[in-house]
Design an enzyme around this catalytic site. Structure first.
Site, PDB file in Angstrom:
ATOM      1  N   HIS A  70      -0.926 154.687  88.188  1.00  0.00           N
ATOM      2  CA  HIS A  70      -1.647 154.672  89.459  1.00  0.00           C
ATOM      3  C   HIS A  70      -0.787 154.018  90.536  1.00  0.00           C
ATOM      4  O   HIS A  70      -0.181 152.984  90.286  1.00  0.00           O
ATOM      5  CB  HIS A  70      -2.950 153.862  89.335  1.00  0.00           C
ATOM      6  CG  HIS A  70      -3.927 154.464  88.393  1.00  0.00           C
ATOM      7  ND1 HIS A  70      -4.810 155.437  88.769  1.00  0.00           N
ATOM      8  CD2 HIS A  70      -4.149 154.241  87.082  1.00  0.00           C
ATOM      9  CE1 HIS A  70      -5.547 155.784  87.727  1.00  0.00           C
ATOM     10  NE2 HIS A  70      -5.157 155.079  86.694  1.00  0.00           N
ATOM     11  N   PRO A  71      -0.782 154.593  91.720  1.00  0.00           N
ATOM     12  CA  PRO A  71      -0.068 153.923  92.811  1.00  0.00           C
ATOM     13  C   PRO A  71      -0.832 152.680  93.243  1.00  0.00           C
ATOM     14  O   PRO A  71      -2.065 152.674  93.220  1.00  0.00           O
ATOM     15  CB  PRO A  71      -0.051 154.962  93.928  1.00  0.00           C
ATOM     16  CG  PRO A  71      -1.240 155.822  93.654  1.00  0.00           C
ATOM     17  CD  PRO A  71      -1.407 155.832  92.156  1.00  0.00           C
ATOM     18  N   ALA A 127     -12.690 155.372  92.159  1.00  0.00           N
ATOM     19  CA  ALA A 127     -12.905 155.239  93.599  1.00  0.00           C
ATOM     20  C   ALA A 127     -13.637 156.407  94.237  1.00  0.00           C
ATOM     21  O   ALA A 127     -14.055 156.298  95.389  1.00  0.00           O
ATOM     22  CB  ALA A 127     -11.559 155.060  94.297  1.00  0.00           C
TER      23      ALA A 127
END
Length: 173
Positions: A70-71, A127
């Site tokens: 994940h960034p 998210a």
């Protein structure tokens, strides 16, 4: 890339693993799911994915490998891009995204950095559909936890993300 379940079932082991790694970057999880093919339907795939993720969670290294995929959303500019650029957002996400205030964005950037500093891995949360304020509230609620608790929390959120990505991969989302 979107595949049918039939196409996924007939991919080579290497190609199936590669596709799965776009959903979750845990090598052990991806190999386990690829090895379990063929699946009769998407529910069977998701069930096996859940089971493989439970196995992958037995080592911290597997968790961290998945989290590393994940960034990190760690600076104000990238957060503003994420929460204000509604052109690429799904319609159901746009209303919350439009309301992201600069102070919420700044607090989220700081919270993400505090989380990384405390736990040694980035804040992982499912998210989709959440506003910047909701993300901040979740981050602040989890920040006081200990590392073991956050590994479990992040692993749970990672599985939600993985399930959605699998559904998108197979055109079922």
């Amino acid at each position: 890339m979107s595949l049918t379940l039939q196409q996924f079932n007939t991919l080579s082991q290497e190609k199936a693993t590669s596709c799965l790694l776009t959903c979750c970057t845990s090598t052990s999880w991806a190999q386990e799911v690829a090895n379990a093919r063929p699946f009769t339907d998407i529910d069977a795939l998701l069930t096996h994915s859940d089971e493989a993720w439970q196995q992958a969670q037995t080592t911290e290294a597997n968790l961290l490998e998945a989290f590393d995929g994940h960034p990190q959303i760690g600076n104000v500019d990238s957060l503003k891009e994420k929460y204000r650029n509604t052109q690429d957002s799904a319609a159901h996400e746009q209303s919350g995204a439009n309301d992201a205030e600069d102070d919420v964005i700044a607090a989220l950037a700081q919270g993400n950095q505090d989380y990384l500093d405390k736990f040694g891995f980035i804040f992982i949360v499912f998210a989709t559909g959440k506003s910047a304020q909701q993300m901040l509230d979740l981050l602040l609620a989890r920040l006081p936890n200990d590392r073991a608790t956050e590994l479990v929390n992040a692993a749970t959120e990672q599985n939600k993300i993985t399930r959605l990505r699998l559904q998108k991969l197979l055109g079922a989302a």
